[in-house]
Design a protein around this motif. Structure first.
Motif, PDB file in Angstrom:
ATOM      1  N   GLY A  52       0.782  -1.231   0.000  1.00 14.37           N
ATOM      2  CA  GLY A  52       0.000   0.000   0.000  1.00 14.37           C
ATOM      3  C   GLY A  52       0.817   1.285   0.000  1.00 14.37           C
ATOM      4  O   GLY A  52       0.253   2.373  -0.137  1.00 14.37           O
ATOM      5  N   PHE A  53       2.156   1.161   0.133  1.00 10.26           N
ATOM      6  CA  PHE A  53       2.976   2.364   0.231  1.00 10.26           C
ATOM      7  C   PHE A  53       4.177   2.322  -0.717  1.00 10.26           C
ATOM      8  O   PHE A  53       4.737   1.258  -0.985  1.00 10.26           O
ATOM      9  CB  PHE A  53       3.441   2.581   1.672  1.00 10.26           C
ATOM     10  CG  PHE A  53       2.284   2.829   2.593  1.00 10.26           C
ATOM     11  CD1 PHE A  53       1.685   4.080   2.666  1.00 10.26           C
ATOM     12  CD2 PHE A  53       1.751   1.793   3.340  1.00 10.26           C
ATOM     13  CE1 PHE A  53       0.588   4.301   3.479  1.00 10.26           C
ATOM     14  CE2 PHE A  53       0.651   2.005   4.161  1.00 10.26           C
ATOM     15  CZ  PHE A  53       0.072   3.260   4.230  1.00 10.26           C
ATOM     16  N   THR A  54       4.567   3.494  -1.175  1.00 10.49           N
ATOM     17  CA  THR A  54       5.630   3.650  -2.162  1.00 10.49           C
ATOM     18  C   THR A  54       7.012   3.574  -1.513  1.00 10.49           C
ATOM     19  O   THR A  54       7.246   4.161  -0.452  1.00 10.49           O
ATOM     20  CB  THR A  54       5.482   5.000  -2.888  1.00 10.49           C
ATOM     21  OG1 THR A  54       4.171   5.064  -3.468  1.00 10.49           O
ATOM     22  CG2 THR A  54       6.511   5.172  -3.979  1.00 10.49           C
ATOM     23  N   TYR A  55       7.900   2.898  -2.174  1.00  8.99           N
ATOM     24  CA  TYR A  55       9.301   2.744  -1.785  1.00  8.99           C
ATOM     25  C   TYR A  55       9.981   4.117  -1.713  1.00  8.99           C
ATOM     26  O   TYR A  55       9.897   4.921  -2.646  1.00  8.99           O
ATOM     27  CB  TYR A  55       9.970   1.843  -2.821  1.00  8.99           C
ATOM     28  CG  TYR A  55      11.458   1.802  -2.829  1.00  8.99           C
ATOM     29  CD1 TYR A  55      12.170   1.379  -1.709  1.00  8.99           C
ATOM     30  CD2 TYR A  55      12.170   2.151  -3.967  1.00  8.99           C
ATOM     31  CE1 TYR A  55      13.544   1.311  -1.722  1.00  8.99           C
ATOM     32  CE2 TYR A  55      13.548   2.082  -3.991  1.00  8.99           C
ATOM     33  CZ  TYR A  55      14.233   1.664  -2.865  1.00  8.99           C
ATOM     34  OH  TYR A  55      15.601   1.607  -2.886  1.00  8.99           O
ATOM     35  N   GLY A  56      10.664   4.409  -0.614  1.00  8.70           N
ATOM     36  CA  GLY A  56      11.311   5.697  -0.418  1.00  8.70           C
ATOM     37  C   GLY A  56      12.394   6.007  -1.429  1.00  8.70           C
ATOM     38  O   GLY A  56      12.625   7.175  -1.771  1.00  8.70           O
TER      39      GLY A  56
END
Length: 156
Positions: A52-56
């Motif tokens: 659900g979250f984008t890779y930094g």
């Protein structure tokens, strides 16, 4: 309307983040929006950090290339030149600092907004904010350094 990156000379258009000639890269496109610059990018499922979250690292890459493109466009603007004039302005990253303000959702389009903080000689300092759904999720600052003429050309 052509993006800043569409003006990059062929020998300098292979960057993973912004090179139009890199079929595996992000191929971001940056435009003026008044005194700010804007890039829109939609992360793909393989850009996942945790579900659900984008890779930094992707966020840092987008900030980097958005900012160096902004630096080039700002130098042209400061000199009153169009981006298709020579010599071409191209920049590399002297420093990159990213603050992650909150997790960036993987779903939906990201908007990067940049503004030039300073132009001094061959250096341009750009601040870029990453927004997801209008909410700032990261903020970065790049010191972009103008490439010397001939950089990136094949050795004779």
């Amino acid at each position: 309307m052509k993006a800043f990156q569409d003006y990059y000379p062929e020998n300098l258009a292979h960057c993973y983040g912004c090179g139009r000639l890199n079929p595996h890269g992000h191929q971001i496109k940056t435009f003026w929006d008044g005194d700010e610059t804007v890039t829109r990018f939609t992360p793909l499922p393989h850009h996942t950090a945790v579900p659900g979250f984008t890779y930094g690292g992707l966020i840092a890459s987008l900030v980097d290339c958005h900012s160096t493109g902004t630096a080039a466009a700002a130098m042209y603007r400061a000199e009153g030149r169009s981006m298709d004039t020579l010599p071409a302005f191209r920049f590399v990253t002297g420093s990159l600092h990213v603050d992650y303000l909150k997790p960036t959702p993987l779903a939906g389009e990201l908007e990067l907004r940049g503004r030039v903080k300073e132009i001094k000689g061959r250096k341009v300092v750009v601040e870029t904010t990453v927004l997801a759904g209008g909410v700032a999720t990261a903020r970065g600052e790049v010191v972009a350094v103008q490439m010397p003429e001939g950089f990136g050309m094949p050795a004779a």
